[in-house]
Design a protein around this motif. Structure first.
Motif, mmCIF file in Angstrom:
data_model
loop_
_atom_site.group_PDB
_atom_site.id
_atom_site.type_symbol
_atom_site.label_atom_id
_atom_site.label_comp_id
_atom_site.label_asym_id
_atom_site.label_seq_id
_atom_site.Cartn_x
_atom_site.Cartn_y
_atom_site.Cartn_z
ATOM 1 N N ALA A 51 0.837 -1.200 0.008
ATOM 2 C CA ALA A 51 -0.039 0.022 0.006
ATOM 3 C C ALA A 51 0.830 1.442 0.035
ATOM 4 O O ALA A 51 1.909 1.407 0.666
ATOM 5 N N GLY A 52 0.551 2.271 -0.729
ATOM 6 C CA GLY A 52 1.264 3.448 -0.719
ATOM 7 C C GLY A 52 1.744 3.715 -2.167
ATOM 8 O O GLY A 52 1.482 3.010 -2.914
ATOM 9 N N PRO A 53 2.377 4.993 -2.406
ATOM 10 C CA PRO A 53 2.516 5.549 -3.654
ATOM 11 C C PRO A 53 4.169 4.799 -4.301
ATOM 12 O O PRO A 53 5.008 5.631 -4.688
ATOM 13 N N LEU A 54 4.106 3.698 -4.315
ATOM 14 C CA LEU A 54 5.386 2.969 -4.799
ATOM 15 C C LEU A 54 5.622 3.159 -6.372
ATOM 16 O O LEU A 54 4.900 3.503 -6.917
ATOM 17 N N ARG A 55 7.020 3.494 -6.353
ATOM 18 C CA ARG A 55 7.695 3.685 -7.690
ATOM 19 C C ARG A 55 8.305 2.357 -8.218
ATOM 20 O O ARG A 55 9.233 2.112 -7.275
ATOM 21 N N TRP A 56 8.516 2.405 -9.416
ATOM 22 C CA TRP A 56 9.180 1.175 -9.810
ATOM 23 C C TRP A 56 10.322 1.879 -10.683
ATOM 24 O O TRP A 56 10.142 2.761 -11.571
ATOM 25 N N TYR A 57 11.621 1.471 -10.779
ATOM 26 C CA TYR A 57 12.716 1.494 -11.529
ATOM 27 C C TYR A 57 13.055 0.413 -12.343
ATOM 28 O O TYR A 57 13.635 -0.594 -11.651
ATOM 29 N N ASP A 58 13.029 0.232 -13.700
ATOM 30 C CA ASP A 58 13.844 -0.724 -14.310
ATOM 31 C C ASP A 58 15.110 -0.644 -14.550
ATOM 32 O O ASP A 58 15.767 -0.054 -14.972
ATOM 33 N N SER A 59 15.940 -1.536 -13.365
ATOM 34 C CA SER A 59 17.393 -1.194 -13.286
ATOM 35 C C SER A 59 18.277 -2.069 -14.398
ATOM 36 O O SER A 59 19.359 -1.885 -14.340
ATOM 37 N N SER A 60 17.606 -2.693 -15.101
ATOM 38 C CA SER A 60 18.110 -3.753 -15.830
ATOM 39 C C SER A 60 16.998 -4.194 -16.848
ATOM 40 O O SER A 60 15.743 -4.122 -16.642
ATOM 41 N N ALA A 61 17.450 -4.999 -17.989
ATOM 42 C CA ALA A 61 16.337 -5.752 -18.838
ATOM 43 C C ALA A 61 15.750 -6.814 -18.116
ATOM 44 O O ALA A 61 14.610 -7.362 -18.686
ATOM 45 N N GLN A 62 16.108 -7.347 -17.036
ATOM 46 C CA GLN A 62 15.569 -8.466 -16.255
ATOM 47 C C GLN A 62 15.024 -8.182 -14.981
ATOM 48 O O GLN A 62 14.164 -9.085 -14.570
ATOM 49 N N ALA A 63 14.998 -6.920 -14.555
ATOM 50 C CA ALA A 63 14.491 -6.643 -13.183
ATOM 51 C C ALA A 63 14.110 -5.326 -12.984
ATOM 52 O O ALA A 63 14.759 -4.289 -13.513
ATOM 53 N N GLN A 64 13.348 -5.071 -11.763
ATOM 54 C CA GLN A 64 12.816 -3.785 -11.247
ATOM 55 C C GLN A 64 13.037 -3.539 -9.846
ATOM 56 O O GLN A 64 13.061 -4.658 -9.251
#
Length: 123
Positions: A51-64
Motif C-alpha cells: 500500500a502506498g505511492p510505490l514507484r518502480w525503476y527498471d534497473s536492467s532488462a531483467q528486473a525492477q
C-alpha cells in the motif's frame, strides 16, 4: 504475518506467506542503490500486499526495483520473468524470526569491507 514499511511510513507491505531465502546481495547495483549492501527475502508476488505511492525503476532488462518516492527507501526487487518478489529485511517490523541463509554476488562486493560471518557465499 510479516509486515514492513519505508522510512517515512508512506509505503507499507505485508504477507502471510513464509519469507524464503534471506540473503545479502553484494552486487554493484544493490550497493549503489542502498549505499552499501541489500538484505532481502522473497515470497510469491501474489502473496504480498503493498500500500502506498510505490514507484518502480527498471534497473536492467531483467528486473525492477521498487522504492518510496517520498523518503527514497529501496524496498523491493523483482525479476520480470519470475512470480516472486523480494523485500528489504531492514524494512521489516521486529521480530522477524529470520536468519540469513547466504551472501550473493560476493565477487562484486566492495573493497572496503570483509564478509566476516559463516553464512555461505556465492559469487
Amino acid at each position: 504475518m510479516t509486515k514492513g514499511q519505508c522510512l517515512c511510513g508512506a509505503i507499507t507491505f505485508e504477507t502471510d506467506a513464509a519469507p524464503q531465502g534471506p540473503s545479502v546481495c553484494h552486487c554493484g547495483q544493490c550497493r549503489r542503490q542502498s549505499g552499501h549492501l541489500w538484505a532481502s527475502a522473497y515470497v510469491p508476488k501474489d502473496a504480498l500486499t503493498i500500500a502506498g505511492p510505490l514507484r518502480w525503476y527498471d534497473s536492467s532488462a531483467q528486473a525492477q526495483r521498487g522504492f518510496c518516492p517520498t523518503c527514497g527507501s529501496f524496498l523491493f526487487w523483482q525479476a520480470f520473468a519470475e512470480d516472486t518478489i523480494s523485500f528489504a529485511l531492514g524494512a521489516l517490523d521486529a521480530p522477524t524470526g529470520l536468519r540469513l541463509q547466504k551472501h550473493i554476488f560476493t565477487a562484486d562486493k566492495g573493497d572496503y569491507y570483509d564478509i566476516a560471518d559463516d553464512v555461505p557465499q556465492t559469487s
